[in-house]
Design a protein around this motif. Structure first.
Motif, PDB file in Angstrom:
ATOM      1  N   GLY A 426     -16.449 -18.490  33.146  1.00 21.48           N
ATOM      2  CA  GLY A 426     -17.642 -18.681  34.163  1.00 21.48           C
ATOM      3  C   GLY A 426     -18.684 -19.176  33.552  1.00 21.48           C
ATOM      4  N   GLY A 427     -19.184 -18.657  32.461  1.00 25.14           N
ATOM      5  CA  GLY A 427     -20.226 -19.028  31.620  1.00 25.14           C
ATOM      6  C   GLY A 427     -19.910 -20.325  31.004  1.00 25.14           C
ATOM      7  N   TRP A 428     -18.863 -20.484  30.567  1.00 26.08           N
ATOM      8  CA  TRP A 428     -18.546 -21.920  30.011  1.00 26.08           C
ATOM      9  C   TRP A 428     -18.488 -22.995  30.777  1.00 26.08           C
ATOM     10  CZ3 TRP A 428     -18.984 -22.732  24.828  1.00 26.08           C
ATOM     11  CH2 TRP A 428     -18.640 -21.455  23.902  1.00 26.08           C
ATOM     12  N   LEU A 429     -18.170 -22.659  32.000  1.00 24.69           N
ATOM     13  CA  LEU A 429     -18.219 -23.809  33.141  1.00 24.69           C
ATOM     14  C   LEU A 429     -19.634 -24.309  33.492  1.00 24.69           C
ATOM     15  CD1 LEU A 429     -16.650 -25.327  35.290  1.00 24.69           C
ATOM     16  CD2 LEU A 429     -16.710 -23.574  36.729  1.00 24.69           C
ATOM     17  N   MET A 430     -20.485 -23.133  33.581  1.00 23.79           N
ATOM     18  CA  MET A 430     -21.916 -23.518  33.759  1.00 23.79           C
ATOM     19  C   MET A 430     -22.441 -24.289  32.476  1.00 23.79           C
ATOM     20  SD  MET A 430     -23.367 -20.135  35.981  1.00 23.79           S
ATOM     21  CE  MET A 430     -22.932 -19.006  34.633  1.00 23.79           C
ATOM     22  N   LEU A 431     -22.050 -23.959  31.374  1.00 30.27           N
ATOM     23  CA  LEU A 431     -22.715 -24.580  30.321  1.00 30.27           C
ATOM     24  C   LEU A 431     -22.194 -26.138  30.331  1.00 30.27           C
ATOM     25  CD1 LEU A 431     -24.250 -24.607  27.588  1.00 30.27           C
ATOM     26  CD2 LEU A 431     -22.267 -23.743  26.530  1.00 30.27           C
ATOM     27  N   ALA A 432     -20.835 -26.475  30.565  1.00 26.40           N
ATOM     28  CA  ALA A 432     -20.258 -27.626  30.473  1.00 26.40           C
ATOM     29  C   ALA A 432     -20.947 -28.605  31.602  1.00 26.40           C
ATOM     30  CB  ALA A 432     -18.761 -27.461  30.779  1.00 26.40           C
ATOM     31  N   VAL A 433     -21.206 -27.994  32.999  1.00 26.05           N
ATOM     32  CA  VAL A 433     -21.690 -28.896  33.762  1.00 26.05           C
ATOM     33  C   VAL A 433     -23.356 -28.955  33.608  1.00 26.05           C
ATOM     34  CG1 VAL A 433     -22.786 -28.658  36.292  1.00 26.05           C
ATOM     35  CG2 VAL A 433     -20.264 -27.672  35.817  1.00 26.05           C
ATOM     36  N   ALA A 434     -24.051 -28.052  33.220  1.00 26.15           N
ATOM     37  CA  ALA A 434     -25.309 -28.360  32.657  1.00 26.15           C
ATOM     38  C   ALA A 434     -25.709 -29.289  31.644  1.00 26.15           C
ATOM     39  CB  ALA A 434     -25.918 -26.937  31.967  1.00 26.15           C
TER      40      ALA A 434
END
Length: 658
Positions: A426-434
């Motif tokens: 979840g955290g990596w997904l948010m970082l990738a999108v950001a």
């Protein structure tokens, strides 16, 4: 005399290969231990004889023995020593000898390090490997003899193709051949298993190290070829979807699928039939590459020969081994029933999807590579399939693969849920999108390629790190770090290879999306802006090299009013070969390369000059190095160097000597 001995050694190697092909195979069928044991010393003798022939040919190039036709056609006394050595494999005959040498090396290694294999399986593997040696030794001796003599030796040679006189080409073909030919071991294991009628978890464990070694060498070979094209050809690109580039890329894709499929065979005894098929196809595509490079049916800067007759013979060899193994595969299909049952959400399913994406992407490359040939033969039309087709047809599969890659590695075997994976990613997904949004906001254009590359790169690298962190358990930080240090090397290798894949995906997208290009006619003293740099043409000089004449430019690079450094691009002319080459000058940086090329003088005055800013260019090859390093780490894992004990070896029945 040395050359005649080397030629005789190749003939002896062919005789030994025939014995190794026949006797151990019969011995395995009859249970004759002595006949099966003949395979190992025969493989060693075959390698030593071929190695002697290769060393003799190398010596002939080093001392410029122009009594050999091959040396006369591909060398020159003024050529630097390193290029005299690389000239051994910078041609059709020498490259085929290198191919055979590596083929016999892998066979000898299977004999030396295959003591953990059941005797019958090892005998059959070595016999199948030797059958490939028989085909290529016969092809070498009867159609491509590297030891042909000239009646009247000339005083000097015709020189090596100037494009091949480069340090990158000193290592690119050997690594590529180690990958190409290394896949023959996976093929030999597959055919031996089909003959034996048994594919199990132990077989999956045994075939993985050989496939992994071939995949690792192929990765390095492709990366070196891409790096050479980047700095040597002067067009600023790293991949052009050239037929020969594709010929090396197709077996890499299939070998990657084979590696992941063999894991399922080892862990769950599933996908047996599919894994055997991938092993056959991987080596089949290697043979296809040999055909494309040497037949002349497709034009390429990498081609070794333009000889349709020898190309037909290579096509016959490919047809015999691929066709024969597929026929055997069809007869033995009933013996490869899978035992493992798994749900839709499981690691097995993710690996199946991984395999489908890799296989279909390989098929896309295959169609794009051979379609011009098909249209010319069947429809009498000349058609060109270039980068736009491959970029549009191939890229979606790689995007899908990058999305699936981190998810599959974290799913449990047999039956899994998405909860654990969602928490980890979840955290990596948010970082990738950001970061993708940030890249889109700050870039000068509106292309989506750069932001997508950022998102996929972060997603894949983050997935590899998250997978390692999950394997460390759920205890306190100190305990988890200690467990990380003691994780098997295969786990570390997998994560490092996946991180390398993520870095490469990001770097390719970033370079294609954000590069800056400037092409102009410049006079001495002119200065112009390219991105944040100023470029000035200070001088152009004519100089003499060891075996070439060069036009060398002095081009200073500025930032504002401060001069940073001077680059010296060249335009070389090799008089013996009557061929020009372009030598780009590159300032390599961690975040970008400054890439300059000097062209021809113009009728109206001035010089053609090309300048590129290549962001994250070196990250492409850095990612490839990480992938190869991951393969090295996995290969060093004791679990891959020691045979599986899940299957009890079948004891051979001694046969009394008559």
């Amino acid at each position: 005399m040395l050359n005649e001995l080397a030629h005789f050694a190749l003939i002896l190697a062919l005789g030994v290969a025939i014995v190794q092909m026949v006797v151990p195979l019969i011995g395995a069928q009859k249970g004759n231990i002595a006949w099966m044991r003949l395979a190992e010393p025969a493989a060693t003798v075959q390698f030593l004889l071929t190695g002697f022939a290769f060393a003799a040919l190398t010596w002939a190039f080093v001392v410029s023995d122009f009594s050999l036709q091959l040396v006369f056609m591909n060398s020159h006394t003024d050529k630097p020593l390193i290029y005299k050595i690389t000239g051994v494999w910078g041609n059709h005959e020498g490259s085929m000898l290198l191919w055979v040498l590596i083929l016999t090396l892998f066979g000898a290694c299977a004999g030396w390090f295959g003591g953990n294999l059941p005797m019958r399986l090892r005998a059959r593997v070595l016999a199948v490997q030797s059958s490939i040696c028989v085909a290529f030794l016969a092809f070498l001796i009867f159609t491509s003899n590297p030891f042909l003599r000239l009646d009247v030796p000339p005083l000097n040679g015709r020189d090596l193709n100037p494009l091949l006189q480069d340090p990158g080409l000193a290592f690119h073909p050997p690594f590529l051949y180690l990958g190409y030919v290394g896949l023959s071991m996976a093929f030999s294991f597959a055919v031996a298993a089909l003959i034996e009628g048994r594919v199990d978890a132990a077989w999956g464990r045994w075939v993985r190290p050989w496939t992994l070694a071939a995949w690792m060498f192929l990765t390095v070979g492709i990366a070196l070829g891409s790096w050479w094209a980047y700095y040597e050809l002067g067009w600023g690109g790293f991949w052009f979807w050239d037929p020969v580039e594709n010929a090396s890329f197709m077996p890499w894709l299939i070998a990657t699928a084979l590696l992941h499929s063999a894991i399922v065979v080892e862990k769950r005894e599933a996908l047996k039939s599919w894994t055997i098929l991938l092993a056959i196809l991987a080596f089949g595509f290697s043979l296809l590459g040999a055909f494309i490079v040497r037949s002349g049916v497709l034009t390429s800067v990498h081609a070794f020969a333009v000889d349709p007759e020898r190309g037909v013979l290579l096509l016959m060899i490919m047809g015999f081994f691929v066709g024969g193994s597929l026929t055997l595969y069809a007869f033995r299909a009933s013996a490869m029933q899978s035992k493992g049952v798994f749900s839709t959400v499981s690691r097995e399913s993710a690996l199946v999807l991984n395999n489908i994406l890799l296989a279909v992407s390989c098929f896309v490359v295959f169609i794009g590579t051979l379609w011009p040939l098909v249209t010319e033969m069947l429809f009498d039309r000349t058609l060109s399939v270039g980068p736009p087709f491959f970029d549009a047809a191939f890229t979606p599969f790689m995007v899908a693969l990058a999305i699936v890659l981190p998810l599959g590695s974290m799913l449990a075997w047999k039956r899994a849920t998405f909860g654990r994976m969602t928490r980890a990613m979840g955290g990596w997904l948010m970082l990738a999108v950001a970061l993708a949004a940030l890249a889109y906001a700050v870039q000068s254009g509106n292309s989506a390629l750069g932001p997508i590359g950022v998102a996929l790169g972060v997603w894949v690298v983050g997935g590899a790190l998250a997978d390692l962190w999950l394997r460390a358990g759920r205890d306190d930080l100190r305990t988890r770090l200690r467990r990380l240090r003691h994780l098997p090397r295969a786990d570390w290798g997998k994560s490092v290879a996946h991180m390398g894949m993520g870095v490469t995906i990001f770097a390719i997208a970033a370079m294609l999306a954000w590069e800056v290009e400037d092409i102009r006619i410049a006079d001495i003293g002119d200065r112009w802006e390219v991105g944040q740099f100023g470029v000035q043409l200070d001088a152009v000089n004519q100089l003499q090299g060891p075996n070439y004449v060069t036009t060398m430019a002095d081009m200073s690079i500025w930032r504002g009013d401060r001069e940073l450094y001077t680059l010296q691009p060249e335009k070389r002319f090799y008089p013996v070969a009557n061929m020009p080459t372009t030598e780009a000058a590159i300032s390599n940086g961690f975040l970008r390369d400054v890439y300059v090329v000097i062209g021809d003088p113009q009728v109206q005055g001035g010089w053609a000059v090309r300048t590129y800013l290549k962001p994250f260019a070196n990250w492409i090859w850095g990612g490839c190095i990480l992938m190869a390093l991951g393969g090295c780490l996995s290969l060093s894992d004791r679990r891959l160097r020691v045979g599986a004990a899940s299957t009890k070896p079948v004891r051979a029945t001694p046969v009394p000597a008559e």
